[in-house]
Motif scaffolding. Structure first.
Motif, PDB file in Angstrom:
ATOM      1  N   PRO A 266       0.736  -1.232   0.108  1.00  0.00           N
ATOM      2  CA  PRO A 266       0.029  -0.177  -0.048  1.00  0.00           C
ATOM      3  C   PRO A 266       0.802   1.151  -0.103  1.00  0.00           C
ATOM      4  CG  PRO A 266       0.142  -0.966   2.063  1.00  0.00           C
ATOM      5  CD  PRO A 266       0.814  -2.051   1.230  1.00  0.00           C
ATOM      6  N   SER A 267       0.398   2.458  -0.398  1.00  0.00           N
ATOM      7  CA  SER A 267       0.862   3.629  -0.286  1.00  0.00           C
ATOM      8  C   SER A 267       1.612   3.760   0.957  1.00  0.00           C
ATOM      9  CB  SER A 267       0.197   4.779  -0.441  1.00  0.00           C
ATOM     10  OG  SER A 267      -0.532   4.575  -1.923  1.00  0.00           O
ATOM     11  N   GLY A 268       2.620   4.375   1.103  1.00  0.00           N
ATOM     12  CA  GLY A 268       3.238   4.685   2.708  1.00  0.00           C
ATOM     13  C   GLY A 268       3.926   3.356   3.208  1.00  0.00           C
ATOM     14  N   CYS A 269       4.134   2.226   2.433  1.00  0.00           N
ATOM     15  CA  CYS A 269       5.027   1.183   3.059  1.00  0.00           C
ATOM     16  C   CYS A 269       6.264   1.490   2.774  1.00  0.00           C
ATOM     17  CB  CYS A 269       4.226  -0.019   2.271  1.00  0.00           C
ATOM     18  SG  CYS A 269       4.992  -0.432   0.443  1.00  0.00           S
ATOM     19  N   GLY A 270       6.619   2.300   2.205  1.00  0.00           N
ATOM     20  CA  GLY A 270       8.214   2.540   2.224  1.00  0.00           C
ATOM     21  C   GLY A 270       8.834   2.077   0.909  1.00  0.00           C
ATOM     22  N   LYS A 271       8.125   1.484   0.035  1.00  0.00           N
ATOM     23  CA  LYS A 271       8.933   0.644  -0.890  1.00  0.00           C
ATOM     24  C   LYS A 271       9.737   1.578  -1.826  1.00  0.00           C
ATOM     25  CE  LYS A 271       4.484   0.480  -3.604  1.00  0.00           C
ATOM     26  NZ  LYS A 271       3.651   1.569  -3.241  1.00  0.00           N
ATOM     27  N   SER A 272       9.202   2.890  -1.927  1.00  0.00           N
ATOM     28  CA  SER A 272      10.049   3.902  -2.873  1.00  0.00           C
ATOM     29  C   SER A 272      10.985   4.512  -2.033  1.00  0.00           C
ATOM     30  CB  SER A 272       9.133   5.215  -3.366  1.00  0.00           C
ATOM     31  OG  SER A 272       8.313   4.839  -4.268  1.00  0.00           O
ATOM     32  N   THR A 273      11.175   4.497  -0.767  1.00  0.00           N
ATOM     33  CA  THR A 273      12.189   4.834   0.161  1.00  0.00           C
ATOM     34  C   THR A 273      13.237   3.864   0.033  1.00  0.00           C
ATOM     35  OG1 THR A 273      10.716   5.933   1.542  1.00  0.00           O
ATOM     36  CG2 THR A 273      12.783   5.397   2.435  1.00  0.00           C
ATOM     37  N   LEU A 274      12.749   2.851   0.165  1.00  0.00           N
ATOM     38  CA  LEU A 274      13.745   1.467   0.069  1.00  0.00           C
ATOM     39  C   LEU A 274      14.468   1.421  -1.198  1.00  0.00           C
ATOM     40  CD1 LEU A 274      14.812  -1.046   1.444  1.00  0.00           C
ATOM     41  CD2 LEU A 274      13.096  -2.313   0.231  1.00  0.00           C
TER      42      LEU A 274
ATOM     43  N   PRO B 168      24.348  -1.422 -16.086  1.00  0.00           N
ATOM     44  CA  PRO B 168      24.097  -1.729 -14.576  1.00  0.00           C
ATOM     45  C   PRO B 168      24.019  -3.203 -14.414  1.00  0.00           C
ATOM     46  CG  PRO B 168      22.259  -0.867 -15.345  1.00  0.00           C
ATOM     47  CD  PRO B 168      22.864  -0.809 -16.458  1.00  0.00           C
ATOM     48  N   GLU B 169      24.423  -3.610 -13.382  1.00  0.00           N
ATOM     49  CA  GLU B 169      24.111  -5.193 -12.824  1.00  0.00           C
ATOM     50  C   GLU B 169      22.731  -5.113 -12.281  1.00  0.00           C
ATOM     51  OE1 GLU B 169      27.136  -5.227  -9.815  1.00  0.00           O
ATOM     52  OE2 GLU B 169      28.885  -5.212 -11.403  1.00  0.00           O
ATOM     53  N   ILE B 170      22.264  -3.556 -11.812  1.00  0.00           N
ATOM     54  CA  ILE B 170      20.998  -3.857 -11.073  1.00  0.00           C
ATOM     55  C   ILE B 170      20.156  -2.595 -11.694  1.00  0.00           C
ATOM     56  CG2 ILE B 170      19.638  -3.664  -9.196  1.00  0.00           C
ATOM     57  CD1 ILE B 170      22.069  -4.817  -7.554  1.00  0.00           C
ATOM     58  N   LEU B 171      19.063  -2.855 -12.216  1.00  0.00           N
ATOM     59  CA  LEU B 171      18.094  -1.734 -12.469  1.00  0.00           C
ATOM     60  C   LEU B 171      16.938  -1.727 -11.726  1.00  0.00           C
ATOM     61  CD1 LEU B 171      17.681   0.241 -14.657  1.00  0.00           C
ATOM     62  CD2 LEU B 171      16.007  -1.245 -16.004  1.00  0.00           C
ATOM     63  N   LEU B 172      16.811  -0.523 -11.135  1.00  0.00           N
ATOM     64  CA  LEU B 172      15.575  -0.204 -10.213  1.00  0.00           C
ATOM     65  C   LEU B 172      14.746   0.507 -10.756  1.00  0.00           C
ATOM     66  CD1 LEU B 172      18.171   1.142  -7.390  1.00  0.00           C
ATOM     67  CD2 LEU B 172      17.125  -1.062  -7.298  1.00  0.00           C
ATOM     68  N   LEU B 173      13.405   0.021 -10.671  1.00  0.00           N
ATOM     69  CA  LEU B 173      12.400   0.419 -11.422  1.00  0.00           C
ATOM     70  C   LEU B 173      11.305   1.104 -10.428  1.00  0.00           C
ATOM     71  CD1 LEU B 173      12.398  -2.425 -13.526  1.00  0.00           C
ATOM     72  CD2 LEU B 173      12.521  -0.290 -14.546  1.00  0.00           C
ATOM     73  N   ASP B 174      11.191   2.465 -10.349  1.00  0.00           N
ATOM     74  CA  ASP B 174      10.274   3.181  -9.384  1.00  0.00           C
ATOM     75  C   ASP B 174       8.805   3.435 -10.023  1.00  0.00           C
ATOM     76  OD1 ASP B 174       9.218   4.214  -7.359  1.00  0.00           O
ATOM     77  OD2 ASP B 174      10.525   5.904  -6.806  1.00  0.00           O
ATOM     78  N   GLU B 175       7.960   2.369 -10.205  1.00  0.00           N
ATOM     79  CA  GLU B 175       6.524   2.473 -10.763  1.00  0.00           C
ATOM     80  C   GLU B 175       6.759   3.186 -12.022  1.00  0.00           C
ATOM     81  OE1 GLU B 175       3.206   4.049  -8.404  1.00  0.00           O
ATOM     82  OE2 GLU B 175       4.577   4.001  -6.427  1.00  0.00           O
TER      83      GLU B 175
END
Lengths: 280, 258
Positions: free
Chosen positions: B44-52, B156-163
């Motif tokens: 849910p919104s506010g679970c900190g996934k974007s912060t992570l 990159p070795e890791i690609l981060l995808l923020d929504e």
């Protein structure tokens, strides 16, 4: 899967119709230009009428053809070109010095709060003393020649450009700064790739404004001191009641100001091709 | 061992609040991501996934616990971790190819290598012919493809995808999900996707990490074993979706009870 790629890539919603759109825009610009001629023509007709029908004494309002004749006489017999050159040289120098200093210091102040705090109070005080109020003192120091005028006009160019450069830098999108961090850009790369381009629109607006201002001010400065330039001519013509010459100067000043503004607008349009604005 | 392993060990993050106890946004997060895998974070919104995601990117080092890439703790952003934001975040004054090239400013490659990489990536995301277009001339879907290309540019070795697909219309989103899957298979890069869309997570991922809010924490980790051809309307797909939604829903139930 690859044909989904083709559909989306091939769709090219915005880029494909860009060309006809551009054509339409030039067409409309031409149209706007013709619209812009209506009012000047009307004024010319009214002017001609008031001269022919003697609504106004010709001493105060000479007929257009008399002004045109005066223009020719001034150009061929009285060194109008030299006076024009004197004025435009002052404006060119003042604009160059003022805006270069303003952009450099504006960038420095925009990037560093400490630089801003150092200059802020002084600049905000000097800024409020009009250039023309500086002129008498500067003339005492530097004489009635060009340098005093260059200095005073450069001061008037400096402040709008400085403030807009500073503000443009402060308004850089935080998200773009975060992106630069994520891409590991150095501070210099950040300034060059992100900060300066995003401040550019606001810098260009102020340059355009300042160029017009400088041209207007040179007339005043030359009228107040010195023995050459369009400003000098205009006040001399008033003293000698040479209304036709006075009006020649006014028309030249107006047309040159118009050309300066259009030139700056062209530069603006050229450098900001990436920006999509409201076009009315 | 292929590169691109990510270990998040006991990571917590809190923000100080004036006159109140600090606000904990992430609490004891443990997530392991195998090299080359695709892991989604849903919640849910506010679970900190974007912060992570910001912490993994290295934009914020002020947290507890450890974030390791290939066994080494991260220190700040690095070109070995790419990012795609929700807003495409292309710089409006750069053409498409120069936007993608911006990732390579500090890659230390020759100009020819950079140009070739940019060309390949533009082809990979299906934007050939738009190299010189400015962002305002691109549709939302095209801009987001360009952003994906930029994220991948420095290899990159890791690609981060923020929504990354969150702001797109439904049809474009479905198309880009397939595109993303294809790109992931071609590039063999570890991908970590933050999303609200459970279907999207199941369609793309090897594993879905369900997070809960207040404080942000891992509620459940669901392995998706649906093979390479995934039928969004299939019963296995639905079963996974039910399980994930239950994990998210149970979360709400608990909160109401409390």
């Amino acid at each position: 899967m690859s044909d989904t790629a083709n559909t989306i890539a091939g769709a090219g919603f915005a880029a494909a119709p860009a060309r006809p759109q551009r054509a339409r825009r030039t067409g409309r610009r031409l149209h706007v230009n013709l619209t812009g001629l209506v009012l000047p023509l009307a004024i010319l007709v009214l002017w001609e009428a008031s001269a022919s029908f003697r609504w106004v004494d010709p001493v105060f309002l000479p007929a257009p053809q008399k002004v045109a004749a005066a223009f020719w006489k001034m150009l061929t017999a009285q060194n109008l070109a030299q006076d024009f050159l004197a004025s435009i040289t002052i404006v060119g120098q003042a604009f160059l010095y003022g805006s270069v200093a303003a952009i450099l210091l504006g960038i420095a102040a925009g990037l560093s709060r400490r630089v801003e705090a150092f200059f802020g109070p002084t600049f905000d005080t000097i800024r409020h003393i009009p250039g023309i109020a500086w002129l008498p003192l500067i003339v005492l120091w530097l004489g009635i020649g060009a340098p005093a005028k260059v200095l005073v006009i450069a001061k008037s160019v400096f402040f709008p450009v400085f403030l807009n450069t500073l503000q443009g830098i402060r308004n850089v999108d935080r998200n773009h700064i975060e992106l630069a961090q994520a891409l590991t850009l150095t501070r210099w790369q950040l300034v060059r790739r992100v900060v300066l381009p995003s401040a550019l629109p606001s810098i260009l607006v102020s340059l355009r404004y300042a160029a017009g201002l400088a041209w207007a001010l040179v007339v005043v400065a030359e009228g107040l001191s010195g023995l050459e330039g369009l400003g000098f001519l205009i006040f001399r013509a008033q003293g000698l009641l040479l209304t036709d010459q006075l009006m020649v100067c006014m028309v030249v000043i107006g047309l040159v100001g118009f050309a300066i503004d259009r030139g700056m607008a062209l530069v603006q349009r050229r450098l900001l091709r990436w920006k999509q604005g409201f076009e009315g | 061992m292929p590169a691109g392993r990510l270990d998040i060990r006991d990571v917590s993050k809190s923000y100080p609040q004036e006159g109140r106890p600090p606000l904990t946004v992430l609490s004891h997060i443990d997530i392991d991501v195998a090299p080359g895998s695709f892991v989604s974070l849903v919640g849910p919104s506010g679970c900190g996934k974007s912060t992570l995601l910001r912490l993994i990117l290295g934009l914020d080092a002020d947290h507890d616990g450890e974030i390791l890439v290939d066994g080494t703790p991260i220190s700040g952003p690095a070109l070995s971790r790419g990012i795609v934001f929700q807003d495409h975040r292309l710089l409006p004054w750069l053409t498409l190819e120069r936007n993608i090239g911006l990732s390579l400013e500090n890659a230390g490659w020759s100009a020819a290598e950079k140009a070739e990489t940019v060309r390949d990536l533009i082809a990979l995301v299906g934007l050939r012919g738009f190299e010189r277009a400015f962002p305002h001339q691109l549709s939302g879907g095209m801009a987001q493809r360009a952003a994906i290309a930029r994220g991948l540019a420095a290899r990159p070795e890791i690609l981060l995808l923020d929504e990354p697909l969150g702001a797109l219309d439904a049809l474009t989103r479905l198309r880009l999900q397939s595109e993303l899957q294809r790109i992931w298979r071609t590039e063999r890069v570890t991908m970590i996707l933050v999303t609200h869309d459970v279907d999207e997570a199941i369609f793309l991922s090897d594993a879905v990490v369900v997070m809960g809010a207040r404080p942000g924490r891992v509620v459940e980790r669901v392995t998706i074993d649906l093979g390479t051809e995934r039928d969004r309307a299939g019963s296995d797909f639905a079963a996974h979706k039910r399980r994930i939604l239950r994990a998210m829903g149970a979360e709400f139930g608990n909160r109401h009870a409390a």
